[in-house]
Design an enzyme around this catalytic site. Structure first.
Site, PDB file in Angstrom:
ATOM      1  N   HIS A   8       1.005  -0.093  -2.634  1.00 50.94           N
ATOM      2  CA  HIS A   8       1.427   0.471  -4.123  1.00 50.94           C
ATOM      3  C   HIS A   8       2.277   1.441  -3.786  1.00 50.94           C
ATOM      4  O   HIS A   8       2.251   2.107  -2.656  1.00 50.94           O
ATOM      5  CB  HIS A   8       0.096   0.744  -4.805  1.00 50.94           C
ATOM      6  N   ARG A  24      -8.629   9.475  -8.322  1.00 48.88           N
ATOM      7  CA  ARG A  24      -8.822   8.266  -7.461  1.00 48.88           C
ATOM      8  C   ARG A  24     -10.174   8.205  -6.812  1.00 48.88           C
ATOM      9  O   ARG A  24     -10.467   9.317  -6.000  1.00 48.88           O
ATOM     10  CB  ARG A  24      -7.574   8.273  -6.349  1.00 48.88           C
ATOM     11  N   ASP A  84      -3.902   2.325   1.010  1.00 47.41           N
ATOM     12  CA  ASP A  84      -4.904   3.527   1.328  1.00 47.41           C
ATOM     13  C   ASP A  84      -5.573   3.590   2.303  1.00 47.41           C
ATOM     14  O   ASP A  84      -6.220   2.250   2.585  1.00 47.41           O
ATOM     15  CB  ASP A  84      -5.641   3.805   0.077  1.00 47.41           C
TER      16      ASP A  84
HETATM   17  C1  SIN Z   1      -2.088   6.603  -4.825  1.00 47.58           C
HETATM   18  O1  SIN Z   1      -1.040   6.190  -3.849  1.00 47.58           O
HETATM   19  O2  SIN Z   1      -3.228   6.369  -4.439  1.00 47.58           O
HETATM   20  C2  SIN Z   1      -1.697   7.166  -6.289  1.00 47.58           C
HETATM   21  C3  SIN Z   1      -0.985   6.081  -6.845  1.00 47.58           C
HETATM   22  C4  SIN Z   1      -0.742   6.823  -8.270  1.00 47.58           C
HETATM   23  O3  SIN Z   1      -0.814   7.900  -8.388  1.00 47.58           O
HETATM   24  O4  SIN Z   1       0.063   6.091  -9.256  1.00 47.58           O
END
Ligand code: SIN
Length: 275
Positions: A250, A265, A97
């Protein structure tokens, strides 16, 4: 605090604590787990949106993402949402991110709000382990490189998300993003060397064209996404994941079509990155 490893090199599962009550030394212990292991998933949390925000402030501050819908009355919280009839999801490719910011977010705190009956896991990959696996020769080459990161191709009104069924979900703000970071960064807390490029936001190496950069970028993305560096977070009601954006990538699995998934988030303020 009870701690179990999720995979040999990355990730821990933590039970027996409530984040809403954590402060002082107990909060420092949790921070140490996240810095050492890249990601921590805390189970059985009772965390309202206000408590989510208060916890992030106790951790060290919030970076608001100007592109995501908040839609929930809490501007600090980005809603990562996929509707029953949506095809594409947010975060479905390997990324970290906010690498497009001059001072990228330290990490994120993701709270499960609505989950599909099965699927919708999040995969994480260790960028320390990926870096360690490279040859000395490639490490030396990468050590002298910097890379340009941007999110314009994704978030601009004519960007990637505007061409998908997520278009109505994003705020579509016409903001330009660009940052340059070393390709190998020394983690500001652990001192470990980590690979700091990613498939979503890294455009090219500084001083190289995109065409020249792509073969090496593709190779590094292939290395970084190898199974052996990964762990998997399987969400349950009450799960919260906290991860370190400098040490991990991720990917949100998109395998639950026909069901709704809503996550809250908050991105945590980071610090300047150096080689
Ligand atoms: C994200 O990419 O920050 C979200 C990850 C998710 O929704 O599992």
């Amino acid at each position: 605090m009870k701690i179990n490893k999720l995979a040999p090199g990355l990730g821990v599962e933590i039970t027996g604590v409530q984040m809403s009550e954590l402060e002082g030394e107990a909060l420092n212990s949790l921070k140490a787990q996240v810095y050492e292991n890249g990601v921590a998933v805390l189970r059985d949390q009772e965390l309202s949106p206000d408590q989510h925000i208060a916890f992030a402030k106790r951790w060290g501050g919030i970076d608001v993402n100007p592109f995501f819908p908040t839609n929930s009355g809490w501007p600090e919280i980005a809603e990562v949402r996929k509707a029953e009839d949506q095809k594409d999801n947010i975060g479905g490719g390997w990324h970290t991110d906010h690498s497009f910011d001059a001072i990228p977010a330290m990490g994120s705190i993701l709270v499960a709000r609505e989950l599909p009956p099965v699927g919708g896991d999040t995969l994480f990959s260790s960028m320390g382990a990926a870096y360690d696996s490279l040859s000395d020769g490639l490490k030396q080459t990468l050590g002298s490189l910097r890379a340009v990161h941007s999110a314009d191709h994704i978030y601009q009104p004519d960007g990637y998300y505007s061409k998908t069924d997520l278009a109505g979900e994003m705020t579509g703000q016409d903001l330009s993003t660009r940052a340059v970071h070393p390709v190998v960064v020394r983690h500001p807390v652990t001192g470990r060397k980590v690979l700091y490029i990613n498939g979503a936001f890294t455009l090219h190496f500084e001083g190289w064209t995109r065409e020249e950069s792509l073969p090496l970028l593709r190779y590094l993305i292939e290395v970084g996404s190898r199974d052996e560096f990964q762990c998997r977070v399987q969400w349950q009601p009450g799960s919260v994941a906290i991860w370190d954006n400098r040490a991990t990538w991720h990917l949100a699995m998109n395998d639950y079509h026909g069901h709704r998934r809503v996550m809250h988030r908050i991105t945590l303020t980071g610090e300047p990155l150096a080689a």
